[in-house]
Design a protein around this motif. Structure first.
Motif, PDB file in Angstrom:
ATOM      1  N   VAL A 184      -8.084  -6.938   4.725  1.00 11.54           N
ATOM      2  CA  VAL A 184      -6.760  -6.611   5.535  1.00 11.54           C
ATOM      3  C   VAL A 184      -5.285  -5.834   5.348  1.00 11.54           C
ATOM      4  CG1 VAL A 184      -5.444  -8.909   5.878  1.00 11.54           C
ATOM      5  CG2 VAL A 184      -7.257  -9.536   5.316  1.00 11.54           C
ATOM      6  N   THR A 185      -5.189  -5.600   4.425  1.00  8.86           N
ATOM      7  CA  THR A 185      -3.868  -4.444   4.909  1.00  8.86           C
ATOM      8  C   THR A 185      -4.531  -3.916   5.999  1.00  8.86           C
ATOM      9  OG1 THR A 185      -4.068  -4.856   2.181  1.00  8.86           O
ATOM     10  CG2 THR A 185      -2.413  -2.908   3.533  1.00  8.86           C
ATOM     11  N   PHE A 186      -5.793  -2.623   5.375  1.00  8.78           N
ATOM     12  CA  PHE A 186      -6.111  -1.528   6.675  1.00  8.78           C
ATOM     13  C   PHE A 186      -6.279  -2.501   7.695  1.00  8.78           C
ATOM     14  CE2 PHE A 186      -9.538   0.187   8.386  1.00  8.78           C
ATOM     15  CZ  PHE A 186      -9.342   1.668   8.745  1.00  8.78           C
ATOM     16  N   LEU A 187      -6.677  -3.913   8.284  1.00 11.99           N
ATOM     17  CA  LEU A 187      -6.372  -4.547   9.831  1.00 11.99           C
ATOM     18  C   LEU A 187      -5.076  -3.718   9.818  1.00 11.99           C
ATOM     19  CD1 LEU A 187      -9.999  -6.222   9.648  1.00 11.99           C
ATOM     20  CD2 LEU A 187      -9.519  -3.964   9.996  1.00 11.99           C
ATOM     21  N   VAL A 188      -4.377  -4.632   9.078  1.00  8.83           N
ATOM     22  CA  VAL A 188      -2.868  -4.644   9.746  1.00  8.83           C
ATOM     23  C   VAL A 188      -2.170  -3.099   9.995  1.00  8.83           C
ATOM     24  CG1 VAL A 188      -0.652  -5.879   8.865  1.00  8.83           C
ATOM     25  CG2 VAL A 188      -2.731  -6.765   8.235  1.00  8.83           C
ATOM     26  N   ASP A 189      -2.570  -2.628   9.005  1.00  3.67           N
ATOM     27  CA  ASP A 189      -2.545  -1.052   9.421  1.00  3.67           C
ATOM     28  C   ASP A 189      -2.851  -0.431  11.073  1.00  3.67           C
ATOM     29  OD1 ASP A 189      -0.579  -0.849   7.615  1.00  3.67           O
ATOM     30  OD2 ASP A 189      -1.803   0.680   6.572  1.00  3.67           O
ATOM     31  N   VAL A 190      -3.804  -0.672  11.311  1.00  2.14           N
ATOM     32  CA  VAL A 190      -5.314  -1.148  12.202  1.00  2.14           C
ATOM     33  C   VAL A 190      -3.872  -0.979  13.803  1.00  2.14           C
ATOM     34  CG1 VAL A 190      -7.242  -0.557  13.700  1.00  2.14           C
ATOM     35  CG2 VAL A 190      -6.438   0.184  10.962  1.00  2.14           C
ATOM     36  N   MET A 191      -3.979  -2.503  13.413  1.00  2.00           N
ATOM     37  CA  MET A 191      -3.888  -3.418  14.077  1.00  2.00           C
ATOM     38  C   MET A 191      -2.099  -3.462  15.181  1.00  2.00           C
ATOM     39  SD  MET A 191      -4.322  -7.708  13.913  1.00  2.00           S
ATOM     40  CE  MET A 191      -3.855  -8.191  15.433  1.00  2.00           C
ATOM     41  N   THR A 192      -1.464  -2.543  13.762  1.00  2.00           N
ATOM     42  CA  THR A 192      -0.160  -1.539  14.375  1.00  2.00           C
ATOM     43  C   THR A 192       0.125  -0.931  14.854  1.00  2.00           C
ATOM     44  OG1 THR A 192      -0.131  -0.367  12.247  1.00  2.00           O
ATOM     45  CG2 THR A 192       1.522  -2.652  12.567  1.00  2.00           C
ATOM     46  N   ILE A 230       1.531 -10.176  14.857  1.00  2.00           N
ATOM     47  CA  ILE A 230       1.198 -10.454  13.732  1.00  2.00           C
ATOM     48  C   ILE A 230       1.299  -9.121  13.130  1.00  2.00           C
ATOM     49  CG2 ILE A 230      -0.649 -11.127  12.507  1.00  2.00           C
ATOM     50  CD1 ILE A 230      -1.684 -13.066  15.292  1.00  2.00           C
ATOM     51  N   ILE A 232       3.265  -6.931  12.712  1.00  2.00           N
ATOM     52  CA  ILE A 232       4.670  -6.443  12.190  1.00  2.00           C
ATOM     53  C   ILE A 232       5.121  -7.742  11.840  1.00  2.00           C
ATOM     54  CG2 ILE A 232       7.119  -5.851  13.628  1.00  2.00           C
ATOM     55  CD1 ILE A 232       5.811  -5.653  16.114  1.00  2.00           C
ATOM     56  N   VAL A 234       3.903  -9.149   9.536  1.00  2.00           N
ATOM     57  CA  VAL A 234       3.053  -9.495   7.955  1.00  2.00           C
ATOM     58  C   VAL A 234       3.458  -8.509   7.634  1.00  2.00           C
ATOM     59  CG1 VAL A 234       0.983  -9.036   7.100  1.00  2.00           C
ATOM     60  CG2 VAL A 234       0.277 -10.248   8.815  1.00  2.00           C
ATOM     61  N   ARG A 235       3.756  -7.415   8.536  1.00  2.00           N
ATOM     62  CA  ARG A 235       4.619  -6.136   6.958  1.00  2.00           C
ATOM     63  C   ARG A 235       5.581  -6.013   6.811  1.00  2.00           C
ATOM     64  NH1 ARG A 235       1.781  -4.390   5.112  1.00  2.00           N
ATOM     65  NH2 ARG A 235       0.402  -2.623   5.968  1.00  2.00           N
TER      66      ARG A 235
END
Lengths: 368, 377
Positions: A184-192, A230, A232, A234-235
């Motif tokens: 999830v952390t990785f995907l959130v990074d990717v999503m940004t 999302i 942003i 989450v981060r």
């Protein structure tokens, strides 16, 4: 030149000269040199024909050269390099301030004429009168203001719960080495890093497949904005939750309070100022997005308050279409584009200021 | 207290595991688990899973929509032979020049923007007066808050005319270099103008991440360099840059990711054409970017043409995904967590300073004074 340099090099060995003060340029030498070069170059430009950009550019170059020469002569090469870097770095910062000031000034200057109560409260558009064959254009942004607020509002309602819950999962429940948390952390990074236009295409594709072709709607634009918002949220929430001291959680657990109550009653209230600030900044980030809204909600002059049906106008899209696809009265279109841009900037700046105030006023007391 | 200090000084993530260990416990120390607890856990796990689903959905829907246009025969299809997609043999011959244009404009923006951004980061982290640094950082972050459409409008009326003299000068004096060749633009709708605006837009991203990393340089390294007689610049070269290198590289890549996907500024400024061109001062033969091409043609395109445009969007998605993953990989390989997150930009500056002040590992002086307080208390 050689004489000075040699004497310089020799002075520490001599031992008699105070090495702390010898061979140093006066304290404000940078200012003197800068003022000098501005005057000299300004004088030269006066003779040749004045040009503001050229004047500043040549002055700065001259300033760097003179400073380097002076410092090499009076001090040494290492000090000269140090001074040059200091100046270059300062110039880099000022160079970045120029666009900020220039942008805000331009938008204010161009938009202020347009900004009046009529522009805010009227629905703009062109009305064709068949009797006189005249097209009357009303400048107005009301439909765009409503559209922007609705689309951003719905996007916020969707993204904030998902964002906060995800960050709670990452900080409170997941173990850092667990594969789910890492994914999830990785995907959130990717999503940004998703380009905003791709988010728009995604929303368009989704609604084309579900609703059918020409499925432009405000809600579709909200979905696109949520994809951008999302990560942003989450981060920033994750960041804020991690700042909550562990002693607080441990104290709560020690009293036998359940994990759920600890999060709701202890962790979230402690971090709430930061979370609200993060959400505000996230809204400010997506409210100005043009491309995804343009893809998903298209544009219109009609007043449409139903986010689930039909194209919706928004401020950034009004600004874009006013410049790119002007109506019959080009000047009026361009003017309303600038008016919309100014409204947008005001909204963004307001959100930023409120976020700062929230952060300052509600910051946890006694933070070290 | 001592163990607690020690745990915290190991950094955020590890500190979290350390002090959270009671929770995982089996046996009598286990926390009460109530229905509300389980529902809440389910909700938060569900949200986390939803993020995986959303990202998968983005990829899936783009692929599903793009497949018909990618596999279609572009030469015979009547729809694809008209409008924005006219005159191409296949999807790949349509998208290749667009990929080139995207990379080319972004590369120029990066060449202009990255050094300035790193300079700004250095200025704020090491040169500006301490008291001002926070405010100056906030001003740079404000640059990130300005909507891209506003930068686009600004580019049209400020940057285009501003660059015209430079364009002419470069063309006349350095015209023998291929990128400055050709007939210079008279309106200023050049790749150069677009790249300058893009550079302004990526400044805050690169500089805020770099600044965070510069600030994390161990104070003792800096002081050691200064104690050996280094000037400030030598100290930065000896202590700060080696420490921050990977973070700065990944910050630059993240800036590149932003530049690749930027739409409106380019769509407004560059006068487009689809083709391969190195020239940055010409008009009407500029390479177009994927994102701007989609924005300009999407509303006028037919169904199949739209699918072709979505196909180009899919390619853009893949490219920016690749850039982002490489950036994260560089950071994770060197094992510094600093660069992975756009902390400063996303979190308010107060949070950043709060964290720095709270984390003894980041500031040895502060850390020792904290310990002293703890001991006396």
């Amino acid at each position: 030149m050689t004489a000075t340099a040699q004497s310089n090099r020799r002075s520490p060995q001599g031992g008699m000269v105070n090495s702390l003060t010898a061979g140093r340029l006066p304290r404000f030498v940078e200012f003197y040199v800068l003022a000098g070069s501005l005057v000299v170059v300004g004088g030269a430009f006066m003779l040749l024909g004045f040009n503001l950009g050229g004047w500043i550019f040549v002055s700065v170059v001259l300033y760097l050269i003179v400073l380097a020469a002076l410092s090499t002569l009076a001090e040494n090469r290492r000090k000269a390099v140090d001074r040059i870097v200091r100046s270059v770095v300062t110039i880099a910062f000022l160079l970045a301030m120029a666009p900020l000031v220039s942008t805000l000034f331009t938008v204010a200057a161009k938009g202020i004429a347009q900004l009046n109560w009529g522009f805010i409260s009227q629905t703009g558009g062109a009305v064709f009168d068949p009797q006189t064959l005249k097209v009357t254009i009303t400048a107005g942004a009301w439909q765009a203001i409503v559209g922007t607020l609705e689309i951003t509002g719905i996007a916020t309602l969707m993204s904030v719960p998902i964002g906060i819950l995800t960050s709670i999962y990452l900080v409170e429940y997941a173990k850092p080495k667990q594969w789910m948390a890492r994914t999830v952390t990785f995907l959130v990074d990717v999503m940004t890093g998703i380009p905003s236009i791709v988010a728009g295409l995604f929303a368009f594709s989704l609604f084309t497949l579900i609703v059918g072709p020409k499925a432009f709607s405000g809600f579709s634009a909200s979905v696109a904005l949520s994809v951008l918002m999302i990560p942003i949220v989450v981060r920033s929430c994750e960041e804020m939750l991690r700042l909550v001291p562990h002693e607080l959680r441990e104290a709560s657990f020690a009293l036998g309070v359940s994990r759920f109550s600890t999060i709701i009653k202890i962790v979230l209230p402690t971090a709430i100022a930061g979370i609200v600030t993060g959400v505000m900044l996230a809204i400010a980030r997506v409210i100005g997005e043009t491309a995804p809204i343009f893809m998903a909600a298209s544009f219109t002059d009609n007043f449409n308050v139903n986010p689930f049906n039909g194209p919706m106008q928004t401020l950034p899209v009004l600004a874009y279409t006013g410049i790119k696809f002007p109506g019959q009265d080009i000047a009026a279109s361009v003017a309303s584009a600038w008016g919309a841009a100014l409204l947008l900037v005001i909204l963004v700046v307001l959100l930023n200021i409120i976020a700062r105030i929230v952060a300052r006023v509600f910051a946890p007391k006694g933070a070290r | 207290m001592t163990t607690n200090e020690a745990v915290r000084s190991r950094g955020n993530a590890e500190g979290a595991t350390g002090s959270r260990s009671p929770r995982g416990g089996a046996g009598p120390a286990r926390l009460k688990s109530r229905p509300a607890d389980r529902i809440f856990f389910g909700l938060s796990l569900g949200s986390a899973a939803l993020i995986v689903v959303i990202l998968a959905a983005v990829a899936t829907f783009l692929i599903v929509q793009a497949i018909p246009a990618i596999t279609a025969d572009w030469k015979t299809s009547p729809e694809l032979s008209a409008g924005p997609t006219a005159g191409y043999g296949s999807f790949w011959s349509y998208v290749a020049p667009l990929i080139w244009g995207t990379l080319w404009v972004s590369a120029i923006a990066l060449v202009i923007g990255a050094p300035i951004a790193i300079g700004i980061a250095l200025f704020i982290s090491h040169y500006a007066p301490r008291r001002l640094a926070g405010v100056l950082g906030y001003l740079i972050d404000l640059l990130a808050a300005v909507p891209s459409i506003v930068f686009g409008l600004w580019g049209i009326i400020v940057i285009r005319p501003l660059l015209l003299p430079l364009t002419d000068w470069l063309n006349q004096n350095l015209g023998w270099i291929p990128i400055f060749a050709g007939k210079p633009s008279t309106t200023g709708s050049t790749i150069l103008a677009g790249a300058v605006v893009l550079a302004v837009m990526i400044l805050p991203i690169i500089s805020s991440i770099s600044r965070e990393i510069f600030l994390q340089t161990p104070r003792l390294h800096e002081e050691a360099a200064l104690a050996l007689g280094a000037t400030k610049w030598e100290m930065i070269r000896l202590a700060v840059f080696p420490y921050a290198r990977s973070g700065v590289v990944s910050a630059t890549l993240l800036g590149l990711g932003r530049a690749l996907g930027e739409t409106m500024a380019i769509a407004l400024i560059i006068s487009p054409s689809i083709g391969f061109s190195l020239r940055i001062l010409t008009e009407g033969q500029n390479s177009q970017t994927i994102a701007a091409n989609i924005a300009l043609n999407f509303q006028v395109a037919d169904a199949l043409q739209r699918e072709a445009l979505i196909g180009t969007g899919l390619i853009l998605f893949v490219i920016s995904l690749a850039v982002n993953i490489v950036a994260r990989f560089i950071v994770s390989r060197t094992g510094k967590s600093g660069g992975t997150r756009r902390r400063v930009q996303l979190a308010p500056p107060e949070a950043a300073s709060l964290r720095v002040a709270n984390d003894p590992a980041l500031s040895p002086v502060r850390g020792t004074s904290d310990k002293a307080e703890g001991a006396s208390a």
